[in-house]
Design a protein around this motif. Sequence first.
Motif, PDB file in Angstrom:
ATOM      1  N   PHE A  61       0.760  -1.125   0.084  1.00  0.00           N
ATOM      2  CA  PHE A  61       0.133  -0.027   0.082  1.00  0.00           C
ATOM      3  C   PHE A  61       0.732   1.304   0.028  1.00  0.00           C
ATOM      4  O   PHE A  61       0.793   1.985  -0.855  1.00  0.00           O
ATOM      5  CB  PHE A  61      -1.025   0.105   1.140  1.00  0.00           C
ATOM      6  N   LEU A  71       2.673   1.579  -3.398  1.00  0.00           N
ATOM      7  CA  LEU A  71       1.996   2.224  -4.550  1.00  0.00           C
ATOM      8  C   LEU A  71       1.417   3.496  -4.405  1.00  0.00           C
ATOM      9  O   LEU A  71       1.546   4.452  -5.174  1.00  0.00           O
ATOM     10  CB  LEU A  71       0.795   1.445  -4.460  1.00  0.00           C
ATOM     11  N   VAL A  72       1.053   4.296  -2.986  1.00  0.00           N
ATOM     12  CA  VAL A  72       0.829   5.514  -2.798  1.00  0.00           C
ATOM     13  C   VAL A  72       2.121   6.564  -2.956  1.00  0.00           C
ATOM     14  O   VAL A  72       2.105   7.456  -3.691  1.00  0.00           O
ATOM     15  CB  VAL A  72       0.151   5.722  -1.458  1.00  0.00           C
ATOM     16  N   ARG A  97       2.388   6.749  -6.974  1.00  0.00           N
ATOM     17  CA  ARG A  97       1.509   7.500  -7.498  1.00  0.00           C
ATOM     18  C   ARG A  97       1.584   8.988  -7.251  1.00  0.00           C
ATOM     19  O   ARG A  97       0.693   9.727  -7.923  1.00  0.00           O
ATOM     20  CB  ARG A  97       0.383   6.647  -7.518  1.00  0.00           C
ATOM     21  N   ALA A 144      -5.337   2.233  -3.895  1.00  0.00           N
ATOM     22  CA  ALA A 144      -3.954   1.318  -3.486  1.00  0.00           C
ATOM     23  C   ALA A 144      -4.538   0.644  -2.328  1.00  0.00           C
ATOM     24  O   ALA A 144      -3.953  -0.411  -2.079  1.00  0.00           O
ATOM     25  CB  ALA A 144      -2.953   2.522  -3.053  1.00  0.00           C
ATOM     26  N   GLU A 196      -6.193  -2.369  -3.832  1.00  0.00           N
ATOM     27  CA  GLU A 196      -5.209  -3.324  -4.433  1.00  0.00           C
ATOM     28  C   GLU A 196      -4.366  -4.146  -3.442  1.00  0.00           C
ATOM     29  O   GLU A 196      -4.078  -5.480  -3.453  1.00  0.00           O
ATOM     30  CB  GLU A 196      -4.074  -2.633  -5.327  1.00  0.00           C
TER      31      GLU A 196
END
Length: 356
Positions: free
Chosen positions: A77, A80-81, A84, A290, A293
């Motif tokens: 998590f 991904l954050v 992005r 995120a 996912e």
Amino acid sequence: MCNNFRRITGIILYGGIEMKSIWKKTIVLVSLLSLAFFMSTCSKKEAPSTSARPTYVFKVATAGQPGDSLDSSLKLFLKLVNERTNGAVTGEVYAASQLGNHRDYIDGLQMGSLQVAEITAAVLSTVAPKFSIFDLPYISRSPQALYDILDGEAGDILTKHIMDVAQIRTIGWMVRTPRHVYSAKGPINTVADFRNLKIRTMESAPMLKAMTLFNAKATPIPTAERYMALQTGVVEAAENNVAEIYNCKEFEVTKYLSKTAHLVTPNIICIGTKFLESLPADYQQIIIEAGREAGAFGTQFEINGEKDFEEKLVSEGKMIVNEVPDKSSFTGVLAPLYAEYTPTIGQDLITLFQKQ
């Protein structure tokens, strides 16, 4: 001579006028160029302030152990954050209850001292009653079936509910593998084997009620204290999934694993709504996506590892595993529990779960 003087004087005067005109034009040109340079300079200086984005450092909490499905999902998590948001969000996952227990995580999210946490459905049910549905034994059929309904209408109902009553938003569902009973006293094959069994449960009113219907003596104990309670005999048994039993090394203080599969529950990735809403709109969307996912990743992590963890409990932990193919003696005594919690949970949500 006078004519010559006038002619010369006229040239000088005309030239003076011409020179003055040239100087005026030069001054105007220089002024315009200076103004253009000044405006260009100001524009360059102001640009960074209009394009700069705020940065954030997240504290992310879990009671899971380093490297397990919970810890790994939360690290994904954050990764991904971070990617992005182009590095605007960084953070750290604090595993193994470093930041307290699940009840503490709720307080931290609501107060803003904690940004993200995974919390069991049982503990969330203490502030959001509809989450009690996860602790109705045998309401869920399998991890994948449960994940599928949570990724749809059932998950939407629960998310809205907890936002309304507790100012917390769910952003990811990490469905764990089935919970079984493990004990130092003996195997469980029918409901009669629960009689007078001192068993640790989660902090969950439905689970305590279920154990009462099974004639067991249940005690809610935080995750971080479970091993010691089993070791010292405060309780004789507990209930959990095979990955958690292995990762917490609780095979050292128990012997029998009975595959009752009485619960399939999620650990839920949560964020405080006030904090989430304070972020830029695009960051909010990135975090929600995120979280989804990471939840899907954690669910598959659990499913893929279940058989391996059971084998490790046998080979390394020397546990004795017994299958429990007939669960009718357990389900046969649970009708009063379902009747009691239907008004709290809502028949619409129960019906969605029963479609699994």
